[in-house]
Design a protein around this motif. Structure first.
Motif, PDB file in Angstrom:
ATOM      1  N   VAL A 157      43.336  32.793  25.973  1.00 22.85           N
ATOM      2  CA  VAL A 157      42.224  32.159  26.689  1.00 22.85           C
ATOM      3  C   VAL A 157      42.640  31.805  28.116  1.00 22.85           C
ATOM      4  CG1 VAL A 157      40.885  30.025  26.814  1.00 22.85           C
ATOM      5  CG2 VAL A 157      40.985  31.282  24.685  1.00 22.85           C
ATOM      6  N   LEU A 158      43.861  31.253  28.279  1.00 15.10           N
ATOM      7  CA  LEU A 158      44.347  30.904  29.625  1.00 15.10           C
ATOM      8  C   LEU A 158      44.455  32.148  30.500  1.00 15.10           C
ATOM      9  CD1 LEU A 158      47.268  28.332  29.657  1.00 15.10           C
ATOM     10  CD2 LEU A 158      45.199  28.338  31.014  1.00 15.10           C
ATOM     11  N   LEU A 163      42.139  35.824  34.751  1.00 11.60           N
ATOM     12  CA  LEU A 163      41.543  37.114  35.093  1.00 11.60           C
ATOM     13  C   LEU A 163      40.078  36.922  35.499  1.00 11.60           C
ATOM     14  CD1 LEU A 163      43.038  39.380  32.292  1.00 11.60           C
ATOM     15  CD2 LEU A 163      43.717  39.212  34.681  1.00 11.60           C
ATOM     16  N   GLY A 164      39.378  35.983  34.810  1.00  7.11           N
ATOM     17  CA  GLY A 164      37.996  35.698  35.167  1.00  7.11           C
ATOM     18  C   GLY A 164      37.890  35.163  36.583  1.00  7.11           C
ATOM     19  N   MET A 165      38.837  34.270  36.946  1.00 10.26           N
ATOM     20  CA  MET A 165      38.839  33.747  38.312  1.00 10.26           C
ATOM     21  C   MET A 165      39.026  34.873  39.314  1.00 10.26           C
ATOM     22  SD  MET A 165      41.700  31.289  40.014  1.00 10.26           S
ATOM     23  CE  MET A 165      42.784  32.664  40.367  1.00 10.26           C
ATOM     24  N   ARG A 166      39.952  35.806  38.992  1.00  9.39           N
ATOM     25  CA  ARG A 166      40.176  36.950  39.876  1.00  9.39           C
ATOM     26  C   ARG A 166      38.913  37.790  40.005  1.00  9.39           C
ATOM     27  NH1 ARG A 166      43.008  38.135  43.568  1.00  9.39           N
ATOM     28  NH2 ARG A 166      43.663  40.224  43.018  1.00  9.39           N
ATOM     29  N   ALA A 167      38.214  37.997  38.847  1.00  5.61           N
ATOM     30  CA  ALA A 167      37.023  38.849  38.855  1.00  5.61           C
ATOM     31  C   ALA A 167      35.932  38.204  39.700  1.00  5.61           C
ATOM     32  CB  ALA A 167      36.540  39.066  37.427  1.00  5.61           C
ATOM     33  N   VAL A 168      35.804  36.872  39.623  1.00  3.06           N
ATOM     34  CA  VAL A 168      34.733  36.197  40.353  1.00  3.06           C
ATOM     35  C   VAL A 168      35.015  36.187  41.846  1.00  3.06           C
ATOM     36  CG1 VAL A 168      33.685  33.944  40.742  1.00  3.06           C
ATOM     37  CG2 VAL A 168      33.981  34.785  38.426  1.00  3.06           C
ATOM     38  N   GLN A 169      36.274  35.929  42.234  1.00  3.53           N
ATOM     39  CA  GLN A 169      36.538  35.729  43.662  1.00  3.53           C
ATOM     40  C   GLN A 169      36.849  37.027  44.398  1.00  3.53           C
ATOM     41  OE1 GLN A 169      39.784  33.051  43.606  1.00  3.53           O
ATOM     42  NE2 GLN A 169      41.333  34.616  43.594  1.00  3.53           N
ATOM     43  N   LEU A 298      48.620  29.154  39.553  1.00  6.66           N
ATOM     44  CA  LEU A 298      47.810  30.208  40.176  1.00  6.66           C
ATOM     45  C   LEU A 298      46.341  29.803  40.212  1.00  6.66           C
ATOM     46  CD1 LEU A 298      49.377  33.486  38.781  1.00  6.66           C
ATOM     47  CD2 LEU A 298      49.522  32.577  41.086  1.00  6.66           C
ATOM     48  N   LEU A 299      45.850  29.152  39.140  1.00  6.18           N
ATOM     49  CA  LEU A 299      44.466  28.662  39.138  1.00  6.18           C
ATOM     50  C   LEU A 299      44.279  27.653  40.260  1.00  6.18           C
ATOM     51  CD1 LEU A 299      43.616  28.100  35.371  1.00  6.18           C
ATOM     52  CD2 LEU A 299      42.519  29.696  36.914  1.00  6.18           C
ATOM     53  N   PHE A 300      45.283  26.762  40.444  1.00  3.73           N
ATOM     54  CA  PHE A 300      45.157  25.744  41.480  1.00  3.73           C
ATOM     55  C   PHE A 300      45.185  26.376  42.864  1.00  3.73           C
ATOM     56  CE2 PHE A 300      46.570  22.484  44.374  1.00  3.73           C
ATOM     57  CZ  PHE A 300      45.737  21.455  44.029  1.00  3.73           C
ATOM     58  N   ALA A 301      46.062  27.375  43.042  1.00  2.00           N
ATOM     59  CA  ALA A 301      46.149  28.019  44.346  1.00  2.00           C
ATOM     60  C   ALA A 301      44.982  28.972  44.572  1.00  2.00           C
ATOM     61  CB  ALA A 301      47.467  28.776  44.473  1.00  2.00           C
ATOM     62  N   ALA A 302      44.144  29.202  43.539  1.00  2.00           N
ATOM     63  CA  ALA A 302      42.993  30.102  43.606  1.00  2.00           C
ATOM     64  C   ALA A 302      43.396  31.459  44.146  1.00  2.00           C
ATOM     65  CB  ALA A 302      41.876  29.496  44.450  1.00  2.00           C
ATOM     66  N   SER A 303      44.521  31.981  43.665  1.00  2.49           N
ATOM     67  CA  SER A 303      44.982  33.273  44.143  1.00  2.49           C
ATOM     68  C   SER A 303      45.778  33.950  43.042  1.00  2.49           C
ATOM     69  CB  SER A 303      45.845  33.097  45.389  1.00  2.49           C
ATOM     70  OG  SER A 303      46.952  32.298  45.062  1.00  2.49           O
ATOM     71  N   ALA A 304      45.998  35.244  43.221  1.00  3.50           N
ATOM     72  CA  ALA A 304      46.707  35.995  42.194  1.00  3.50           C
ATOM     73  C   ALA A 304      48.212  35.886  42.365  1.00  3.50           C
ATOM     74  CB  ALA A 304      46.288  37.451  42.243  1.00  3.50           C
ATOM     75  N   GLY A 305      48.648  35.661  43.598  1.00  2.00           N
ATOM     76  CA  GLY A 305      50.081  35.626  43.844  1.00  2.00           C
ATOM     77  C   GLY A 305      50.478  34.402  44.649  1.00  2.00           C
TER      78      GLY A 305
END
Lengths: 311, 130
Positions: A157-158, A163-169, A298-305
């Motif tokens: 789920v995490l 991946l969902g955050m990546r897909a949205v942004q 990564l969720l907090f930084a709102a980025s993949a890397g």
């Protein structure tokens, strides 16, 4: 005396929950949510559930509060006017939804009172089986030995959330916020040089302690992620669109180690996701800690890397 | 009650009093800077006293050491966050208020605006009675 304390805590919890949903502004609601999480952790501790208290304080109040604050900053940056007013269509539904929730909570509480507490109850089964297990903490035993499937799916789920955050942004990610705090301030540098190594130490200890006392991968990962959040906030770590190999490895290592070990055990005939010993439990917990911490940062930084920030 | 318990109770009560004072300061003081002053100074000492009381009650050096580290971490976090909030307040040009609360209060009490309001109220009451 202790009854008065419990009544005070319960009353505070209800009033804080009301403040979270009816507060005058969004910011006030977020602050009240964090306070609610801290009081909730106290309640768990009073109920004799230190594992849940640790998780609630670290994840419920700390990490979720930080993520909500970050969301608030982005909202304030994009539309300062929109966050002032409370949304009207939602608030009309608030009263009926609240009543429904109350009925639901009362029903759940009533049915919880009727649960079997005798020899057939699952909790007693766990405690009876504990002497045969290589670890001493029943909570960790439930998470990895008796309900390993649930824990594996929580990790998935995490991963899906990220991946969902990546897909949205999208590829480029959201516009970057400037670092909230300058790391060149002498006091901030001193804080980081003390707190970050200490957080690594504490998360390692929580991981180790999870085998025989309250603690474990989730609590340790939340402490480690808090150090990561501090580094992101002070600009020592910055988000970047393309993840490097450490981020890719970190994000999936928990799911990979857990499922490969479980499948190998299945292939050798021991059964799906059966832990062959204490070493396997600590291995899986370590992989989970890395995965959860990396995903949260990564969720907090709102980025993949992530990359090391330049001065 | 042993001597240790009495000393610990006194320390815990003193710590709670400092927390109470800090909280009253947070609510009652006029601007961000004096509120920070009340909160961090009083709470740092309050946390130290509470930790000392709990360490005495725990009766083990391991727990006492852990409580001491908790106090040090609390001091560090409070100091740095106070510094950052005060900097942010100054950055948004929130200046400390110059005059203390008491002098303003006495100014208002002796100001003509307040006495004239009192006269109005007395006049209204007199009108209703006649």
């Amino acid at each position: 005396m202790s009854l008065a304390l419990d009544a005070l805590l319960a009353l505070a919890l209800v009033l804080l929950a009301l403040q979270v949903v009816t507060g005058r502004s969004l910011f006030r609601g977020i602050v009240m949510f964090v306070v609610f999480g801290v009081v909730m952790a106290l309640v768990w501790a009073r109920l004799g559930a230190p594992d849940l208290a640790l998780a609630e304080a670290a994840i419920g109040a700390g990490m979720t509060g930080a993520l909500l604050m970050l969301g608030y900053r982005r909202l304030a940056q994009h539309g300062p006017l929109r966050i002032r007013r409370r949304p009207s269509p939602g608030s009309r539904l608030a009263a009926p939804l609240g009543v429904l929730s109350m009925v639901l909570v009362a029903g759940l509480g009533a049915s919880a009172l009727q649960l079997p507490t005798g020899a057939g109850a699952a909790g007693r089964g766990v405690l009876q089986a504990m002497p045969e297990l290589p670890i001493g903490n029943p909570v960790t035993a439930v998470l990895l030995v008796f309900r390993g499937y649930d824990t594996l799916l929580e990790l998935v789920v995490l991963l899906v959330a990220m991946l969902g955050m990546r897909a949205v942004q999208g590829e480029a990610g959201p516009p970057r916020l400037r670092a909230s705090v300058d790391a060149r301030l002498p006091l901030v540098g001193a804080l980081l040089s003390v707190v970050v190594p200490l957080a690594v130490l504490v998360s390692g200890y929580l991981l180790y302690a999870g085998g025989h006392a309250p603690g474990g991968a989730f609590q340790g990962a939340a402490v480690l992620a808090a150090a990561g959040v501090l580094l992101v906030l002070t600009g020592r770590l910055r988000g970047q669109a393309e993840p490097g190999w450490p981020e890719r490895f970190g994000a999936v290592v928990g799911v990979v180690v857990f499922s490969v070990l479980g499948l190998v055990q299945h292939a050798t005939g021991a059964g799906l996701l059966v832990m062959p010993g204490a070493w396997a439990i600590y291995l899986v917990e370590t992989a989970m800690l890395v995965s959860i911490a990396v995903t949260l940062v990564l969720l907090f930084a709102a980025s993949a890397g992530l990359r090391v920030g330049s001065r | 009650m042993s001597v240790v318990q009495i000393v610990a109770s006194v320390l815990l009560c003193a710590g709670s009093a400092f927390y109470l004072a800090g909280t009253i300061g947070l609510i009652r003081f006029p601007d961000a800077h004096s509120r920070l002053h009340a909160l961090t100074k009083a709470d740092n000492l309050g946390l130290g006293l509470v930790c000392a009381g709990l360490a005495l009650l725990a009766g083990s050096f391991r727990v006492a050491g852990a409580l001491f580290v908790i106090w040090l971490l609390g001091l560090l976090a409070a100091t740095v966050s106070c510094h950052l909030i005060a900097r942010a307040a100054l950055g948004r040009s929130i200046r400390p208020k110059r005059r203390p609360v008491e002098s303003r209060a006495t100014d208002h009490a002796g100001s003509p605006a307040l006495t004239s309001r009192g006269d109005d109220a007395a006049g209204l009451r007199g009108g209703g009675g006649s």
